[in-house]
Design a protein around this motif. Sequence first.
Motif, PDB file in Angstrom:
ATOM      1  N   ARG A 167     -11.781   9.723  29.948  1.00 54.76           N
ATOM      2  CA  ARG A 167     -12.501   9.755  28.659  1.00 54.76           C
ATOM      3  C   ARG A 167     -12.238  11.082  27.945  1.00 54.76           C
ATOM      4  N   LEU A 168     -12.331  12.182  28.704  1.00 55.23           N
ATOM      5  CA  LEU A 168     -12.120  13.500  28.098  1.00 55.23           C
ATOM      6  C   LEU A 168     -10.666  13.663  27.647  1.00 55.23           C
ATOM      7  N   LEU A 198     -12.387  19.225  29.884  1.00 50.55           N
ATOM      8  CA  LEU A 198     -11.438  18.678  30.854  1.00 50.55           C
ATOM      9  C   LEU A 198     -10.953  19.782  31.805  1.00 50.55           C
ATOM     10  N   VAL A 199     -10.552  20.923  31.254  1.00 54.47           N
ATOM     11  CA  VAL A 199     -10.052  21.987  32.132  1.00 54.47           C
ATOM     12  C   VAL A 199     -11.194  22.657  32.904  1.00 54.47           C
ATOM     13  N   ALA A 216      -9.464  14.316  23.887  1.00 58.09           N
ATOM     14  CA  ALA A 216      -8.708  15.539  23.545  1.00 58.09           C
ATOM     15  C   ALA A 216      -7.376  15.200  22.876  1.00 58.09           C
ATOM     16  N   LEU A 217      -6.866  14.036  23.209  1.00 60.68           N
ATOM     17  CA  LEU A 217      -5.557  13.619  22.685  1.00 60.68           C
ATOM     18  C   LEU A 217      -5.676  12.909  21.333  1.00 60.68           C
ATOM     19  N   ALA A 276     -15.845   9.805  38.320  1.00 65.58           N
ATOM     20  CA  ALA A 276     -15.167  11.063  37.966  1.00 65.58           C
ATOM     21  C   ALA A 276     -13.836  10.765  37.264  1.00 65.58           C
ATOM     22  N   ASP A 277     -13.103   9.801  37.797  1.00 65.72           N
ATOM     23  CA  ASP A 277     -11.816   9.440  37.175  1.00 65.72           C
ATOM     24  C   ASP A 277     -12.028   8.935  35.750  1.00 65.72           C
ATOM     25  N   LYS A 278     -13.095   8.154  35.603  1.00 68.49           N
ATOM     26  CA  LYS A 278     -13.409   7.593  34.281  1.00 68.49           C
ATOM     27  C   LYS A 278     -13.730   8.709  33.286  1.00 68.49           C
TER      28      LYS A 278
END
Lengths: 145, 414
Positions: free
Chosen positions: B34-35, B54-55, B39-40, B28-30
């Motif tokens: 990644r997302l 992500l949200v 997004a950045l 989940a953290d990965k």
Amino acid sequence: MIRSILCSVLALSGATTELWVPEVSTLLVQDDDPIEVNIDWLTSVDYRPGMKLPDEILALDGKQVQLVGYMAIGTLEGDESFEFVPESCECGRSKVQHFIDVTLTDDVATFTPGRITLVGKFSVGEVKEDGFVTSLYRLEVERLP
Amino acid sequence: MGDLLRLSLTLTLVGIIGSGLSAQDKDADKEIERLFTAALNGRVVIRPQAANRLVALGQAGEARILKELGEDGLGLAAMGPAIIEAIGLCRSSELREALWPALSNGDFPWRPSVARALAEQPRDTETAAFQLHLDDPLAEVRAAMTRGFGQAEGSLEVLEENLLDGDDRVRQAAALALLDRGQKDVLWYLLEELKREDKYFERPTGTSARITVSRALSKRGLDLNGYDSRKEPTTPSNAKAIEQLEESLKGEPPPMTSWQTAGGPISLECIGLELRSCRAGEFFLRWTDDDRLLVGQGNPAVVRLPPGTTRKLVRGLAASYDGLEGKRFFGAPGCDLEQVLLRRTPSSHSEALVIAKGPALVPDLRPTPLTEGYAPLIATLPDGESTDPRLQHLLRRVRTALAVLGGSVADLRR
């Protein structure tokens, strides 16, 4: 072509009343006539990844289409593809439905800042990379005008 | 012995489950990382999708954004427009509260994105905050604030005042907000948008407005009687549809200012100067062969110029173009844009030139011949008080925009 013939016939016949000539897309279109598609109409559709597009847009898949718009600022010189957009500014429109992914089959891109007309084979549908939709509309064009 | 065996088995089982959960957490953290990275820094086209996903993860996704925001909220600008707009979909009050100071900061680079995020899910407690930004210099911000203000049950009188805005996007937002609040009479204003035939040189601005407004009305369940926004409003089927829509409205149309009424075709445009600054607002200026200065889109404000002015300006700007050795693009993609259009004769096709950049200042971005060519153009702008919002202190507003875009332009009036 049919539209221009119709206009010519009317001009020769001396018709003087103002006549409304329908858009090419509403006439019986010959196979080689491109369908004029409004880029604003195409790119302002409500869309979320996975959503079905309107039938009128899906029906354009595989057809010869004519679009008028702008090369996106940031088009790389020498690339074989570029994004085609309704306005030259970004204007907060960076989503996948906001552009047409143009591929040049016999040319490379040279950034042209003005409004241009492109004719080519259109395709519609989600293309994904790493689970993200990277294009929704595509146009295959031989060369730039 | 049996107890020892049971204990050993239990401990083994706990170990297995524990390591399994830990692997899930790691996955989940990965995925969150990644997302967030996509997004950045991902391709521009995937950033909004990554930010929305992500949200959509809820608290865990929002926590990642909060971490980047920092305690002082200074990380917001670096996260860029995609993540900022996705914050509008978040439940976190902490994230939402970081947006308001950014909107109030005139130097914050992504203020239209901040405004759109805030207008996405307005809260009733924010009515006053939305109202505070209804006179923002950026039309995109005013339009989003109008939407938010309307949804947050802001006053109808204030929304009616926004029907007089100089920018069509704000007027449309105000009319739609009033329509959503049951004010059917505002359809008269929206019908004017459906009648638009205006262009900005070759760009069909009237068609764009017709498409936007007809989509918004259809979305609200209004039957447009077969009106097709892609066709000119004067075509028989569209003219009939508009007539039927007008007949369905009771009473007479309200009095309207010139800029609230539909714009028709414009002829004889020779020079166009389109300025879009992410800090100082947008300007659409045109000089016609019959010596008119047109300000704005749609039905533009008209300023009469002394005879022969435009021809002289065209000669000067053409010399500036010729001094650029064929180069027609300067800078890099971004939210700041200057677009010049030049028709050397009224019947020729326009030659476009674009200067673009991101929010950071770029010294000497505009080539000197062009900066010199701008000076006589700008000298024709009025600067006084005006009842037309597009003309109010026009010169000083344009000068401010030019300074933050390609650089200051000499004042020939001094």
